[in-house]
Design a protein around this motif. Structure first.
Motif, PDB file in Angstrom:
ATOM      1  N   THR A 134       0.320  -6.059   1.605  1.00 39.99           N
ATOM      2  CA  THR A 134       0.807  -5.004   2.488  1.00 39.99           C
ATOM      3  C   THR A 134       1.217  -5.551   3.853  1.00 39.99           C
ATOM      4  O   THR A 134       1.903  -4.871   4.622  1.00 39.99           O
ATOM      5  CB  THR A 134      -0.268  -3.929   2.678  1.00 39.99           C
ATOM      6  OG1 THR A 134      -1.476  -4.541   3.132  1.00 39.99           O
ATOM      7  CG2 THR A 134      -0.527  -3.191   1.376  1.00 39.99           C
TER       8      THR A 134
ATOM      9  N   ARG B 162       7.690   1.275  -2.822  1.00 36.80           N
ATOM     10  CA  ARG B 162       6.281   1.119  -2.471  1.00 36.80           C
ATOM     11  C   ARG B 162       6.046  -0.286  -1.942  1.00 36.80           C
ATOM     12  O   ARG B 162       6.847  -1.186  -2.137  1.00 36.80           O
ATOM     13  CB  ARG B 162       5.389   1.363  -3.706  1.00 36.80           C
ATOM     14  CG  ARG B 162       5.306   2.810  -4.123  1.00 36.80           C
ATOM     15  CD  ARG B 162       4.192   3.007  -5.125  1.00 36.80           C
ATOM     16  NE  ARG B 162       4.540   2.423  -6.433  1.00 36.80           N
ATOM     17  CZ  ARG B 162       3.693   2.365  -7.460  1.00 36.80           C
ATOM     18  NH1 ARG B 162       2.469   2.806  -7.321  1.00 36.80           N
ATOM     19  NH2 ARG B 162       4.078   1.845  -8.602  1.00 36.80           N
ATOM     20  N   ARG B 163       4.900  -0.493  -1.291  1.00 38.42           N
ATOM     21  CA  ARG B 163       4.556  -1.809  -0.772  1.00 38.42           C
ATOM     22  C   ARG B 163       3.577  -2.513  -1.719  1.00 38.42           C
ATOM     23  O   ARG B 163       2.825  -3.370  -1.312  1.00 38.42           O
ATOM     24  CB  ARG B 163       3.951  -1.677   0.631  1.00 38.42           C
ATOM     25  CG  ARG B 163       4.921  -1.057   1.623  1.00 38.42           C
ATOM     26  CD  ARG B 163       4.419  -1.134   3.033  1.00 38.42           C
ATOM     27  NE  ARG B 163       4.466  -2.510   3.529  1.00 38.42           N
ATOM     28  CZ  ARG B 163       4.058  -2.878   4.735  1.00 38.42           C
ATOM     29  NH1 ARG B 163       3.560  -1.979   5.561  1.00 38.42           N
ATOM     30  NH2 ARG B 163       4.142  -4.133   5.114  1.00 38.42           N
ATOM     31  N   GLU B 164       3.575  -2.108  -2.974  1.00 35.65           N
ATOM     32  CA  GLU B 164       2.725  -2.748  -3.967  1.00 35.65           C
ATOM     33  C   GLU B 164       3.524  -3.773  -4.751  1.00 35.65           C
ATOM     34  O   GLU B 164       4.731  -3.635  -4.956  1.00 35.65           O
ATOM     35  CB  GLU B 164       2.123  -1.712  -4.929  1.00 35.65           C
ATOM     36  CG  GLU B 164       1.091  -0.820  -4.278  1.00 35.65           C
ATOM     37  CD  GLU B 164       0.382   0.042  -5.307  1.00 35.65           C
ATOM     38  OE1 GLU B 164       0.604  -0.183  -6.519  1.00 35.65           O
ATOM     39  OE2 GLU B 164      -0.371   0.946  -4.906  1.00 35.65           O
TER      40      GLU B 164
END
Length: 441
Positions: free
Chosen positions: A63, A124-126
């Protein structure tokens, strides 16, 4: 990394520099941390193991990664410098997933994992591990049993490497099982450019099982270099898991002073057994070094300096110090002695420094360039005396001469530092306060 960007094979990330938003380097990637999930769902990529300049390893969550491009990782600039500790649910990608033997779910065929790719999920930041690059055949060997060269996904494979293919994570099974005979070739290929001290740091952070597998895969010379950089407990553990004949070969490949120190930590029966398996000349060097107290010039010295006779030329001396196997300290000067040329030599006459060799014509005899102003060290000189000698005269190496005037060996500055630093210095980062490290990142 922008949404929809192409996947990244993790072997491209080994040793990659990590930068803050201002362009200042804060460390290098040493591993990736993933968490396996139930069923065939791809593992989540939790973060990176980053090694700071202080050698402390920290965890950088994905992240806080704003970009991976052009051979570098860009972060938000906010790092937690607490030392990384692996949790039971986590897997190290380089240390535990590469070289693993798994099976293709469709055919049940056994394959070896050469690489895996990661990608950022859209919007998303995944991140997750989505693909696995594998080679067919047990232990990754070719169908005919030859080892072949590792064929990475961007090389197109090799004719002798066996069939390779890239499959979805869901197309393989076996990552969650405890591996009993995991290879190490691809892990070593990932770290082949590391200096011995950095590879030693990698080994130190592996599990004992994985450390033994990697040590077994290294050639004797590389393992010898790495052993010299490991803490004493790791040295003894690794040496104890090698076959005795190979352990003796590795000890022969080590610098004599380091090998003697390691032998000195073993039980006397083990010492004698290993010494009996060595070449007589190497065993004699070991016995001679082990006869001295550890924290004396005799205990610190190496028995393999560059020794020349006085009728050798500058050209001869330069040819000798060009040897890439010499450490910078040993290549910094040559020692002029009467025959025999092996330690213990005939009468020691003096030293010729590398800079002097560069200033004189190639045909000049080294006997005419001797520096004999400094009194050499005696083998019984204590460590504080040796350290004071190096500090007073700005030396990187110093001769050790016995009462008869024979050169016994040479003490180098790295050996002095090894014995003056705390016993556990190899197991910790360089001695900076955490506040200083934080300021640096």
């Amino acid at each position: 990394m922008a949404s929809g960007a192409p996947r990244i094979f993790v072997s491209h990330l080994a040793g990659v520099a990590v930068f803050d938003p201002n362009g200042d380097q804060v460390g290098r990637v040493r591993d990736l941390v993933a968490m396996l999930r139930v069923g065939r769902r791809p593992p989540r990529l939790l973060g990176l193991v980053v090694e700071l300049p202080t050698r402390r390893r920290i965890f950088l969550p994905m992240t806080r990664v704003t970009g991976i491009e052009s051979g570098q990782v860009i972060t938000t600039g906010v790092l937690n410098v607490r030392r990384f500790e692996q949790r039971p649910t986590e897997r190290l990608v380089f240390g535990e997933l590469l070289d693993r033997r798994v099976r293709l779910t469709e055919t049940g065929e056994e394959v070896t994992v050469l690489d895996v790719s990661v990608r950022q999920l859209p919007a998303r930041r995944e991140w997750e591990i989505d693909r696995v690059f594998v080679r067919k055949g047990r232990d990754g060997s070719s169908p005919r049993g030859g080892k072949g060269r590792i064929a990475l996904p961007w090389t197109g494979g090799g004719r002798r490497a066996g069939e390779t293919l890239t499959v979805d994570w869901s197309a393989v099974t076996g990552f969650s099982l405890e591996e009993q005979g995991q290879g190490a070739e691809n892990l070593l290929a990932t770290f082949e450019q590391l200096r011995p001290a950095d590879l030693a740091n990698v080994l130190h952070h592996l599990s004992p099982k994985r450390r033994a597998e990697v040590a077994a895969a290294l050639d004797d010379a590389r393992l010898a270099d790495v052993l010299e950089e490991l803490p004493e407990d790791d040295q003894i553990e690794i040496l104890g898991k090698l076959a005795e004949e190979r352990a003796a070969d590795v000890l022969e490949a080590m610098d004599p002073d380091d090998a003697a120190d390691l032998l000195g930590e073993l039980p006397e029966d083990d010492q004698e057994r290993l010494l009996s398996l060595m070449q007589p000349a190497d065993a004699a060097d070991m016995r001679r070094l082990m006869a001295y107290e550890e924290r004396t010039a005799g205990g610190l010295m190496t028995t393999e300096p560059v020794v020349l006779r006085p009728d050798a030329t500058v050209a001869d001396a330069l040819a000798r110090v060009r040897n890439p196997d010499l450490s910078p300290a040993l290549a910094a000067q040559v020692y002029v002695c009467r025959p025999p040329d092996e330690t213990p030599t005939g009468r020691y006459l003096g030293t010729v420094h590398f800079q002097r060799l560069l200033r004189d014509p190639p045909y000049t005899l080294v006997g005419a360039l001797i520096d004999d102003d400094l009194q050499p060290l005696g083998p019984e000189a204590a460590l504080p005396v040796v350290a004071g000698f190096f500090a007073a005269y700005d030396m990187v190496a110093a001769p050790v001469v016995d009462e008869s005037g024979s050169l016994l060996g040479v003490v180098t500055v790295d050996d002095v530092l090894d014995h003056m630093l705390p016993d556990d210095w190899r197991e910790t980062e360089f001695h900076l306060e955490e506040g200083e490290a934080a300021d640096g990142v």
